[in-house]
Enzyme design. Structure first.
Site, PDB file in Angstrom:
ATOM      1  N   HIS A  49     -26.491 -61.499  45.453  1.00  0.00           N
ATOM      2  CA  HIS A  49     -25.964 -61.474  46.822  1.00  0.00           C
ATOM      3  C   HIS A  49     -24.619 -60.776  46.902  1.00  0.00           C
ATOM      4  CE1 HIS A  49     -28.599 -65.271  47.616  1.00  0.00           C
ATOM      5  NE2 HIS A  49     -29.301 -64.156  47.594  1.00  0.00           N
ATOM      6  N   CYS A  82     -18.377 -44.344  52.252  1.00  0.00           N
ATOM      7  CA  CYS A  82     -17.407 -43.582  51.445  1.00  0.00           C
ATOM      8  C   CYS A  82     -17.361 -44.163  50.046  1.00  0.00           C
ATOM      9  CB  CYS A  82     -16.007 -43.719  52.017  1.00  0.00           C
ATOM     10  SG  CYS A  82     -15.827 -42.789  53.493  1.00  0.00           S
ATOM     11  N   CYS A 103     -11.210 -48.193  56.352  1.00  0.00           N
ATOM     12  CA  CYS A 103     -11.252 -47.182  55.284  1.00  0.00           C
ATOM     13  C   CYS A 103     -10.375 -46.004  55.722  1.00  0.00           C
ATOM     14  CB  CYS A 103     -12.715 -46.742  55.107  1.00  0.00           C
ATOM     15  SG  CYS A 103     -12.955 -45.394  53.956  1.00  0.00           S
ATOM     16  N   GLY A 129     -28.169 -75.599  39.959  1.00  0.00           N
ATOM     17  CA  GLY A 129     -27.265 -75.700  41.108  1.00  0.00           C
ATOM     18  C   GLY A 129     -27.637 -74.871  42.309  1.00  0.00           C
ATOM     19  N   THR A 130     -28.947 -74.834  42.619  1.00  0.00           N
ATOM     20  CA  THR A 130     -29.332 -74.161  43.862  1.00  0.00           C
ATOM     21  C   THR A 130     -30.285 -75.044  44.650  1.00  0.00           C
ATOM     22  OG1 THR A 130     -30.287 -72.174  44.873  1.00  0.00           O
ATOM     23  CG2 THR A 130     -31.239 -72.876  42.771  1.00  0.00           C
ATOM     24  N   SER A 131     -30.119 -75.032  45.966  1.00  0.00           N
ATOM     25  CA  SER A 131     -30.957 -75.881  46.825  1.00  0.00           C
ATOM     26  C   SER A 131     -32.339 -75.271  47.003  1.00  0.00           C
ATOM     27  CB  SER A 131     -30.298 -76.056  48.203  1.00  0.00           C
ATOM     28  OG  SER A 131     -30.063 -74.768  48.772  1.00  0.00           O
ATOM     29  N   ASN A 169     -29.696 -80.111  38.372  1.00  0.00           N
ATOM     30  CA  ASN A 169     -29.123 -80.298  39.709  1.00  0.00           C
ATOM     31  C   ASN A 169     -28.748 -81.758  39.862  1.00  0.00           C
ATOM     32  OD1 ASN A 169     -28.741 -80.391  42.631  1.00  0.00           O
ATOM     33  ND2 ASN A 169     -29.780 -78.407  42.674  1.00  0.00           N
ATOM     34  N   GLU A 218     -29.323 -83.351  42.482  1.00  0.00           N
ATOM     35  CA  GLU A 218     -30.390 -83.980  43.293  1.00  0.00           C
ATOM     36  C   GLU A 218     -31.640 -83.111  43.227  1.00  0.00           C
ATOM     37  OE1 GLU A 218     -28.561 -83.980  47.171  1.00  0.00           O
ATOM     38  OE2 GLU A 218     -28.896 -81.825  47.446  1.00  0.00           O
TER      39      GLU A 218
HETATM   40  C1  BV8 Z   1     -34.053 -60.748  52.725  1.00  0.00           C
HETATM   41  C2  BV8 Z   1     -24.107 -64.227  51.148  1.00  0.00           C
HETATM   42  C3  BV8 Z   1     -35.657 -59.137  53.188  1.00  0.00           C
HETATM   43  C4  BV8 Z   1     -23.225 -64.783  52.142  1.00  0.00           C
HETATM   44  C5  BV8 Z   1     -26.160 -65.348  51.090  1.00  0.00           C
HETATM   45  C6  BV8 Z   1     -35.492 -64.243  59.376  1.00  0.00           C
HETATM   46  C7  BV8 Z   1     -34.900 -62.994  59.459  1.00  0.00           C
HETATM   47  C8  BV8 Z   1     -34.428 -62.330  58.345  1.00  0.00           C
HETATM   48  C9  BV8 Z   1     -34.541 -62.914  57.104  1.00  0.00           C
HETATM   49  C10 BV8 Z   1     -35.120 -64.165  57.032  1.00  0.00           C
HETATM   50  C11 BV8 Z   1     -35.592 -64.837  58.126  1.00  0.00           C
HETATM   51  N1  BV8 Z   1     -36.078 -66.031  57.712  1.00  0.00           N
HETATM   52  C12 BV8 Z   1     -35.935 -66.153  56.386  1.00  0.00           C
HETATM   53  C13 BV8 Z   1     -35.369 -65.016  55.961  1.00  0.00           C
HETATM   54  C14 BV8 Z   1     -35.035 -64.697  54.620  1.00  0.00           C
HETATM   55  C15 BV8 Z   1     -33.569 -65.087  54.425  1.00  0.00           C
HETATM   56  C16 BV8 Z   1     -33.553 -66.566  54.080  1.00  0.00           C
HETATM   57  O1  BV8 Z   1     -33.934 -66.923  52.977  1.00  0.00           O
HETATM   58  N2  BV8 Z   1     -33.133 -67.409  55.023  1.00  0.00           N
HETATM   59  C17 BV8 Z   1     -33.163 -68.827  54.735  1.00  0.00           C
HETATM   60  C18 BV8 Z   1     -31.846 -69.476  55.139  1.00  0.00           C
HETATM   61  C19 BV8 Z   1     -34.357 -69.430  55.416  1.00  0.00           C
HETATM   62  N3  BV8 Z   1     -33.133 -64.291  53.305  1.00  0.00           N
HETATM   63  C20 BV8 Z   1     -32.537 -63.117  53.557  1.00  0.00           C
HETATM   64  O2  BV8 Z   1     -32.244 -62.702  54.659  1.00  0.00           O
HETATM   65  C21 BV8 Z   1     -32.283 -62.293  52.312  1.00  0.00           C
HETATM   66  N4  BV8 Z   1     -32.761 -60.961  52.556  1.00  0.00           N
HETATM   67  O3  BV8 Z   1     -34.881 -61.625  52.747  1.00  0.00           O
HETATM   68  O4  BV8 Z   1     -34.341 -59.422  52.872  1.00  0.00           O
HETATM   69  C22 BV8 Z   1     -35.776 -59.264  54.691  1.00  0.00           C
HETATM   70  C23 BV8 Z   1     -34.953 -58.482  55.478  1.00  0.00           C
HETATM   71  C24 BV8 Z   1     -35.111 -58.575  56.859  1.00  0.00           C
HETATM   72  C25 BV8 Z   1     -36.052 -59.459  57.406  1.00  0.00           C
HETATM   73  C26 BV8 Z   1     -36.826 -60.266  56.580  1.00  0.00           C
HETATM   74  C27 BV8 Z   1     -36.675 -60.182  55.216  1.00  0.00           C
HETATM   75  C28 BV8 Z   1     -30.792 -62.236  52.026  1.00  0.00           C
HETATM   76  C29 BV8 Z   1     -30.353 -63.606  51.519  1.00  0.00           C
HETATM   77  C30 BV8 Z   1     -28.898 -63.515  51.102  1.00  0.00           C
HETATM   78  C31 BV8 Z   1     -28.087 -64.264  52.077  1.00  0.00           C
HETATM   79  N5  BV8 Z   1     -26.711 -64.300  51.607  1.00  0.00           N
HETATM   80  N6  BV8 Z   1     -24.921 -65.302  50.701  1.00  0.00           N
HETATM   81  C32 BV8 Z   1     -22.030 -65.309  51.416  1.00  0.00           C
HETATM   82  O5  BV8 Z   1     -22.176 -65.975  50.372  1.00  0.00           O
HETATM   83  O6  BV8 Z   1     -20.951 -65.091  51.965  1.00  0.00           O
HETATM   84  S1  BV8 Z   1     -27.028 -66.759  50.836  1.00  0.00           S
HETATM   85  C33 BV8 Z   1     -26.022 -68.060  50.407  1.00  0.00           C
HETATM   86  O7  BV8 Z   1     -26.947 -69.117  50.101  1.00  0.00           O
HETATM   87  C34 BV8 Z   1     -25.204 -67.910  49.136  1.00  0.00           C
HETATM   88  O8  BV8 Z   1     -25.368 -66.684  48.481  1.00  0.00           O
HETATM   89  C35 BV8 Z   1     -25.751 -69.008  48.238  1.00  0.00           C
HETATM   90  O9  BV8 Z   1     -25.690 -68.696  46.921  1.00  0.00           O
HETATM   91  C36 BV8 Z   1     -27.141 -69.029  48.713  1.00  0.00           C
HETATM   92  C37 BV8 Z   1     -28.040 -70.110  48.282  1.00  0.00           C
HETATM   93  O10 BV8 Z   1     -27.389 -71.326  48.448  1.00  0.00           O
HETATM   94  P1  BV8 Z   1     -27.191 -72.198  47.112  1.00  0.00           P
HETATM   95  O11 BV8 Z   1     -26.536 -71.347  46.088  1.00  0.00           O
HETATM   96  O12 BV8 Z   1     -28.484 -72.827  46.739  1.00  0.00           O
HETATM   97  O13 BV8 Z   1     -26.131 -73.260  47.586  1.00  0.00           O
HETATM   98  P2  BV8 Z   1     -26.415 -74.606  48.380  1.00  0.00           P
HETATM   99  O14 BV8 Z   1     -25.094 -75.117  48.868  1.00  0.00           O
HETATM  100  O15 BV8 Z   1     -27.553 -74.416  49.329  1.00  0.00           O
HETATM  101  O16 BV8 Z   1     -26.958 -75.613  47.252  1.00  0.00           O
HETATM  102  C38 BV8 Z   1     -26.083 -76.028  46.224  1.00  0.00           C
HETATM  103  C39 BV8 Z   1     -26.917 -76.833  45.258  1.00  0.00           C
HETATM  104  O17 BV8 Z   1     -26.096 -77.215  44.161  1.00  0.00           O
HETATM  105  C40 BV8 Z   1     -27.472 -78.105  45.857  1.00  0.00           C
HETATM  106  O18 BV8 Z   1     -28.833 -78.234  45.476  1.00  0.00           O
HETATM  107  C41 BV8 Z   1     -26.624 -79.224  45.199  1.00  0.00           C
HETATM  108  O19 BV8 Z   1     -27.391 -80.399  44.988  1.00  0.00           O
HETATM  109  C42 BV8 Z   1     -26.288 -78.595  43.882  1.00  0.00           C
HETATM  110  N7  BV8 Z   1     -25.053 -79.066  43.253  1.00  0.00           N
HETATM  111  C43 BV8 Z   1     -23.886 -79.406  43.869  1.00  0.00           C
HETATM  112  N8  BV8 Z   1     -22.975 -79.747  42.927  1.00  0.00           N
HETATM  113  C44 BV8 Z   1     -23.577 -79.585  41.704  1.00  0.00           C
HETATM  114  C45 BV8 Z   1     -24.893 -79.154  41.920  1.00  0.00           C
HETATM  115  N9  BV8 Z   1     -25.759 -78.914  40.908  1.00  0.00           N
HETATM  116  C46 BV8 Z   1     -25.292 -79.095  39.648  1.00  0.00           C
HETATM  117  N10 BV8 Z   1     -24.035 -79.488  39.361  1.00  0.00           N
HETATM  118  C47 BV8 Z   1     -23.152 -79.755  40.359  1.00  0.00           C
HETATM  119  N11 BV8 Z   1     -21.915 -80.169  40.060  1.00  0.00           N
HETATM  120 ZN    ZN Z   2     -14.932 -44.526  54.703  1.00  0.00          ZN
END
Ligand code: BV8
Ligand code: ZN
Length: 242
Positions: A116, A128, A145, A184-186, A210, A212
């Site tokens: 990501h 650019c 830019c 560590g991903t949901s 994880n 959970e």
């Molecule tokens: C794509 C950047 C093809 C931002 C991120 C409708 C229209 C368009 C697209 C979609 C749509 N419907 C669905 C989609 C696909 C969409 C998607 O998946 N949506 C979801 C929400 C339903 N995906 C996309 O758009 C992707 N592109 O599909 O392109 C396309 C194109 C056009 C149209 C269709 C398809 C792009 C996805 C990238 C999005 N960008 N980040 C930023 O970070 O600023 S996603 C964001 O969520 C972060 O990157 C993060 O990494 C990611 C996943 O979250 P997690 O890492 O899992 O974090 P979370 O908090 O959820 O969970 C933490 C976990 O850790 C928990 O389970 C917790 O229990 C655990 N934990 C906590 N503490 C601990 C631990 N585990 C262990 N130890 C601990 N101590």
């Molecule tokens: Zn530029």
């Protein structure tokens, strides 16, 4: 932990790892969907989308600038260092991270796909070029830019395609690994959420760490409930033969 998992880790020849925000939680980085989650006060669709950036680049940059300030002094934790040690033990190793914080690189991992993007990289919207920008806080919000166009975070937003080469490399790593470790991903964001299931289908041994259960848990051969910073060093010990 099952005997089978210990044997798998002792004998594995090829490991692919997928991490999410949970591995950085113990470094002090808020996760996305947890209690103090980054999206608690904001909605992803209001910020992490190209439409939001076009509508109001300043508010999107305010959010990233806030996160960069928070990340500036943050260090990798024992979970990151354990994954870095695993890469040193296993020749055929790939780390795929959804995190944009750069902590895996700081912990010494080399073969990394930042699926990501990276919060310390920016790019001109008129192509650019992409460059590292570690300015904290940002002097100008939004930054421009030299060509006069807006500069954006080099991060993949919702609705944006992932980098083709990254995806190919990730699918390769999923196909050829015999152990897939997911930490560590949901499992809510596609396409990363499908990677463990693909690995399972291809016959890899899937281990999930994880605090959970998640959408991935039903597909894993072993679900180890616990904090990444505590569990991963134990897995690294087994792989390193200690
Ligand atoms: C794509 C950047 C093809 C931002 C991120 C409708 C229209 C368009 C697209 C979609 C749509 N419907 C669905 C989609 C696909 C969409 C998607 O998946 N949506 C979801 C929400 C339903 N995906 C996309 O758009 C992707 N592109 O599909 O392109 C396309 C194109 C056009 C149209 C269709 C398809 C792009 C996805 C990238 C999005 N960008 N980040 C930023 O970070 O600023 S996603 C964001 O969520 C972060 O990157 C993060 O990494 C990611 C996943 O979250 P997690 O890492 O899992 O974090 P979370 O908090 O959820 O969970 C933490 C976990 O850790 C928990 O389970 C917790 O229990 C655990 N934990 C906590 N503490 C601990 C631990 N585990 C262990 N130890 C601990 N101590
Ligand atoms: Zn530029």
């Amino acid at each position: 932990m099952k005997r089978e998992t210990i044997e798998q880790l002792k004998n594995t020849a090829s490991i692919t790892v997928l991490t999410g925000a949970g591995i950085s939680a113990e470094s002090g980085v808020p996760t996305f969907r947890g209690d103090n989650g980054l999206w608690k006060n904001f909605k992803a669709e209001e910020l992490a989308t190209p439409q939001a950036f076009i509508r109001d680049p300043s508010i999107v940059w305010e959010w990233y600038d806030l996160r960069r300030r928070l990340l500036k002094n943050i260090k990798p934790n024992t979970g990151h260092f354990a994954i870095s040690e695993i890469e040193r033990c296993i020749k055929d190793f790939l780390l795929i991270t959804q995190n944009v914080d750069g902590l895996h690189g700081l912990a010494g991992n080399k073969n990394i796909i930042e699926l990501h993007g990276n919060i310390w990289r920016v790019r001109c919207v008129s192509n650019c070029g992409t460059r590292v920008n570690k300015e904290v806080p940002l002097k100008d919000i939004p930054p421009y830019c030299d060509c006069g166009s807006l500069i954006r975070p080099d991060i993949v937003w919702f609705g944006e395609m992932l980098d083709e080469a990254d995806l190919r490399k990730a699918y390769n790593g999923i196909r050829q690994c015999d152990t897939f470790l997911v930490v560590g991903t949901s499992g809510l964001v596609q396409p990363a959420a499908s990677f463990p299931i693909m690995a399972k289908d291809i016959g890899a041994y899937v281990i999930e760490v994880n605090i959970e259960a998640t959408t991935i848990t039903p597909f894993s051969d072993e679900f180890i409930r616990g904090k990444a910073g505590e569990i991963l060093p134990l897995l690294a010990d087994i792989i390193a033969g200690r």
